[in-house]
Design a protein around this motif. Structure first.
Motif, PDB file in Angstrom:
ATOM      1  N   GLN A  71       0.824  -1.206   0.000  1.00  0.00           N
ATOM      2  CA  GLN A  71       0.000   0.000   0.000  1.00  0.00           C
ATOM      3  C   GLN A  71       0.859   1.257   0.000  1.00  0.00           C
ATOM      4  O   GLN A  71       1.972   1.254   0.528  1.00  0.00           O
ATOM      5  N   THR A 113      -5.821   3.597  -1.345  1.00  0.00           N
ATOM      6  CA  THR A 113      -5.678   3.725  -2.796  1.00  0.00           C
ATOM      7  C   THR A 113      -5.355   5.152  -3.216  1.00  0.00           C
ATOM      8  O   THR A 113      -5.628   6.108  -2.477  1.00  0.00           O
ATOM      9  N   ALA A 130     -11.641  -1.662  -3.664  1.00  0.00           N
ATOM     10  CA  ALA A 130     -10.424  -1.789  -2.868  1.00  0.00           C
ATOM     11  C   ALA A 130     -10.578  -1.102  -1.513  1.00  0.00           C
ATOM     12  O   ALA A 130     -10.133  -1.624  -0.481  1.00  0.00           O
ATOM     13  N   ARG A 164     -11.426   1.062  -7.484  1.00  0.00           N
ATOM     14  CA  ARG A 164     -10.874   1.781  -6.330  1.00  0.00           C
ATOM     15  C   ARG A 164     -11.845   1.731  -5.160  1.00  0.00           C
ATOM     16  O   ARG A 164     -11.436   1.538  -4.003  1.00  0.00           O
TER      17      ARG A 164
END
Length: 384
Positions: free
Chosen positions: A170, A201, A194, A191
């Protein structure tokens, strides 16, 4: 399988705008189209679409294992030699992958046939995973579909679970071409998935990704990109000036380098060589290779082409179609298997695989036998 005329929700365009589905219309023509929907039986979904998709996926994965160990196969697929070791190392590490879409021809009778694989940068994801599910729920609430109607669609749940299992370094950067509204919408949807998976993100345009002095990939602030989902084809990446920096990069890519092998239409010819006569495959051959028969009724497809561009079709009834486009290079020839026709419309089934799980379908239809970027997306439902 039936094509059913439907009444549009009066406010679906406003909903689409509010939800970020900004590419629901292209050049004044509908892309999302709910004036009709496709109805399936549960048996058709389970036996004719879901099960074959799962089997074809496993056949493809077995093929990757063979390809990475064969210089001859890598050459036939026109993979740049400098990338061979990178793709092989990625596969042997079992770098995790996210998703893919198979395009199938299916009429409701007989086995579905594989047209092609979109296993690197497939789009039509948001509309398949989310917006058609919203349509189903609201049509049931309005009494326009029975409460017992269902949809073959667990795509979003599988996406969130799979992204969580990827365990990306990350932050996870997600990239698309700056000027493509559809690609940006797809990336923003991923996104959001996620974020729901607990992953931090950042969005970046493909054009804004740079290299630092150590040949590492960085953003506009010269910060290292630890992991990158790119809605940008591997074959484009490998043609770029920075392509040779990819094998030595420490960036974690999604899709992983080995996935480049499955975004190549030569896979269709290799599948046929190994599984000739399989009920879900069409005869396919590398064009101009010795011993590659071309029966009457065929379609020529470049190894690297997208959205129906540069497809040449010669059907048994004499129909000829030739779609222009920017793609050249080696090609395959596949037996022509025309799409079924429903009231002058030709649907193709996009069957989704997330991780290694077959989990849903989306339907595109066109007024011609070749599905293109201008083809419409129609929702579906299951009702026996």
């Amino acid at each position: 399988m039936k094509r059913i005329d439907m009444t549009e929700r009066p406010d679906w365009r406003e909903q689409a705008e509010q939800l970020g589905f900004l590419f629901h219309t292209f050049d004044g023509e509908p892309y999302w189209d709910e004036r009709a929907a496709y109805q399936f039986s549960l048996k058709q979904i389970e036996n004719d679409l879901e099960a074959p998709t799962a089997e074809l996926h496993q056949m493809c994965m077995a093929l990757v294992d063979e390809i990475v160990g064969s210089e001859a196969l890598l050459s036939r697929l026109a993979v740049p030699e400098y990338f061979w070791a990178c793709a092989a190392a990625s596969w042997r590490r079992r770098d995790r992958h996210l998703y893919g879409r198979m395009d199938l021809v299916y009429s409701g009778q007989g086995p579905a046939k594989l047209f092609e694989l979109n296993y690197d940068t497939p789009t039509s994801l948001y509309e398949a995973a989310f917006f058609q599910w919203l349509w189903l729920e609201q049509m049931q609430q309005a009494g326009r579909l029975p409460a017992g109607a269902d949809q073959y669609n667990s795509i979003q749940e599988q996406l969130i679970q799979t992204i969580r299992a990827l365990r990306p370094h990350q932050p996870l950067y997600l990239a698309s071409v700056r000027e493509s509204q559809e690609d940006r919408g797809t990336v923003e949807y991923l996104r959001d998935c996620a974020t729901q998976a607990g992953i931090q993100t950042r969005y970046i345009a493909v054009e804004d990704i740079g290299l630092d002095r150590s040949q590492g990939f960085v953003d506009l602030n010269d910060e290292f990109i630890p992991s990158l989902f790119k809605l940008y084809p591997w074959e484009f990446m490998l043609d770029e000036a920075f392509g040779h920096s990819i094998p030595s990069s420490f960036t974690q890519f999604y899709e992983p380098p080995w996935k480049a092998l499955l975004s190549n239409k030569g896979i269709l010819a290799l599948l046929w060589e190994r599984h000739e006569g399989h009920p879900n495959l069409l005869p396919a051959f590398f064009d101009k290779e010795a011993g590659s028969p071309v029966a009457p009724g065929w379609v020529r497809k470049p190894l690297f082409s997208r959205e129906g561009a540069n497809i040449e079709l010669h059907s048994l009834d004499g129909t000829r179609l030739d779609v222009p486009g920017p793609y050249a290079g080696p090609s395959i020839v596949q037996q022509c298997h025309p799409l079924p026709c429903f009231s002058g419309n030709y649907p193709v089934i996009g069957s989704w695989v997330v991780g290694d799980t077959a989990c849903g379908v989306g339907i595109r239809e066109d007024a011609t036998l070749i599905t293109q970027d201008s083809s419409r997306f129609l929702p579906h439902f299951i009702l026996d």
